[in-house]
Design an enzyme around this catalytic site. Structure first.
Site, PDB file in Angstrom:
ATOM      1  N   ARG A 259     -32.002 -32.172 -24.926  1.00  7.93           N
ATOM      2  CA  ARG A 259     -33.184 -32.406 -25.759  1.00  7.93           C
ATOM      3  C   ARG A 259     -32.950 -31.802 -27.138  1.00  7.93           C
ATOM      4  O   ARG A 259     -32.408 -30.698 -27.268  1.00  7.93           O
ATOM      5  CB  ARG A 259     -34.447 -31.788 -25.138  1.00  7.93           C
ATOM      6  N   GLU A 288     -36.103 -38.293 -33.857  1.00  6.64           N
ATOM      7  CA  GLU A 288     -35.420 -39.479 -33.336  1.00  6.64           C
ATOM      8  C   GLU A 288     -36.130 -40.751 -33.780  1.00  6.64           C
ATOM      9  O   GLU A 288     -37.319 -40.908 -33.490  1.00  6.64           O
ATOM     10  CB  GLU A 288     -35.350 -39.414 -31.801  1.00  6.64           C
ATOM     11  N   HIS A 307     -29.196 -41.298 -28.117  1.00  8.07           N
ATOM     12  CA  HIS A 307     -29.930 -40.908 -26.903  1.00  8.07           C
ATOM     13  C   HIS A 307     -29.580 -41.848 -25.745  1.00  8.07           C
ATOM     14  O   HIS A 307     -30.455 -42.455 -25.125  1.00  8.07           O
ATOM     15  CB  HIS A 307     -31.438 -40.901 -27.161  1.00  8.07           C
TER      16      HIS A 307
END
Length: 354
Positions: A259, A288, A307
């Site tokens: 994370r 993000e 991701h």
């Protein structure tokens, strides 16, 4: 007849949920299904109302939930407003490692059981993390890009520019849950010396796995590769920051596929420029997607991916299967395995027995 809303997305699709439920319960013939497709991952997840890491919008979810007793989803935003609008809702099955997109207090007040899917992406995330380590240590992506742009980097074979191996390397894993344990197993096969920092890990389990449990400062001082695998909580936010990153040996490779909030990104460009960090491999970010002027885009020896650590077909199928198993238990009147708010189940099951 119970009605189930399969609120899927473009990764864990509604059809995956429906097929998994049908395959796991003889009651499926007496269950009706509705479908909703959320826009993730084409549109990034983010905060929706009072919940995080969600996709879609509250009004569309409320409309699709009409008459639903059960909802199965990965990303749908279960805010307090949703629970207030769905008095017939009894079970939400979230096919993620935790129900981050659910207002758990509101669910509990509404008497709705919330289940989740621990370990659904552990194999995929662990394999990806090791892949990032190798890519950063051996400049695989950087050399690929340079060669495609006409540069044959023979100087990477010079001693001072040569990469390093996992065999014999000391690798520090921050977090020793399902993902961290698989990473450790793979690294042991490579011949690495594996350290871990995790205040919640069982010391005997870690020892039996051939891993050394140490404090964070010792891990950072001793490791030539550091990989993050902790959950993001208020206590772990910026677990790695400018102060403790300075403990790393010169040339350390840092990997974050867990994370973005675990890592303070602000000091990273300077650490790369100075050589304190030898390479950086990232799959997650503080924002993000990162903005166009993000300084790490121009920093040396950086490997980036959007991701993707959990993005395997097996992860999507496993996620659907885990929650389908719990739905099947619920339909048979049995306790689901992975309940985030067990007090609700205790009340419901006591009521059914009285």
């Amino acid at each position: 007849m119970p009605h189930i809303l399969a609120a899927g997305d473009l990764f864990v699709t509604p059809s995956l949920f429906i097929d998994a439920v049908k395959a796991r319960t003889s009651a499926a013939a007496d269950v009706s299904f509705g479908e909703l497709t959320l826009p993730w991952p084409i549109e990034p997840f983010g905060p929706v109302g009072s919940v995080d890491e969600a996709s879609g919008d509250v009004p569309s979810l409320i409309e699709a939930m009409a008459g639903a007793e059960i909802v199965v989803t990965q990303m749908a935003p279960f805010t307090a407003e949703v629970f207030e609008s769905a008095p017939g809702l009894r079970l939400i099955s979230i096919c993620r490692g935790g129900p981050v997109n659910v207002d758990l207090e509101a669910a509990t007040r509404a008497g709705v059981i919330v289940t989740y899917a621990p370990g659904r992406n552990a194999v995929a995330a662990a394999e990806f993390a090791v892949g990032l380590m190798l890519t950063a240590m051996r400049r695989i992506v950087i050399a690929d890009s340079e060669l495609k742009n006409g540069a044959w980097r023979g100087d990477y074979y010079s001693y001072e520019n040569a990469g390093s191996e996992l065999d014999g390397a000391t690798v520090g894993l921050i977090g020793y849950g399902a993902i961290g344990r698989i990473v450790a197993r793979v690294l042991n096969a490579f011949g690495s010396n594996v350290l871990t920092y995790d205040p919640y890990a069982d010391a005997e389990t870690v020892k039996d796995d051939g891993v050394e449990l140490v404090e964070l400062s010792e891990l950072l001082r001793r490791s030539s590769v550091v990989s993050l695998h902790a959950r993001l909580t208020p206590e772990t936010h910026h677990l790695l920051n400018a102060e403790n990153l300075s403990l790393l040996p010169r040339g350390t490779v840092l990997v974050n596929s867990a994370r973005g909030g675990l890592l303070d990104y602000a000091p990273l460009p300077a650490l790369l420029a100075s050589g304190q960090l030898g390479a950086l491999a990232l799959d997650v970010y503080d924002i993000e997607p990162p903005p166009a002027d993000w300084p790490l885009f121009d920093a040396p020896n950086v490997v980036l991916s959007p991701h993707l650590a959990g993005a395997t077909k097996q992860t999507a199928e496993r996620a659907a299967n885990i929650v389908a198993d719990d739905i099947a238990l619920y339909l048979r009147g049995e306790r689901p395995r992975y309940v985030a708010n067990p007090a609700v189940w205790n009340v419901l099951s006591a009521g059914s027995r009285s």
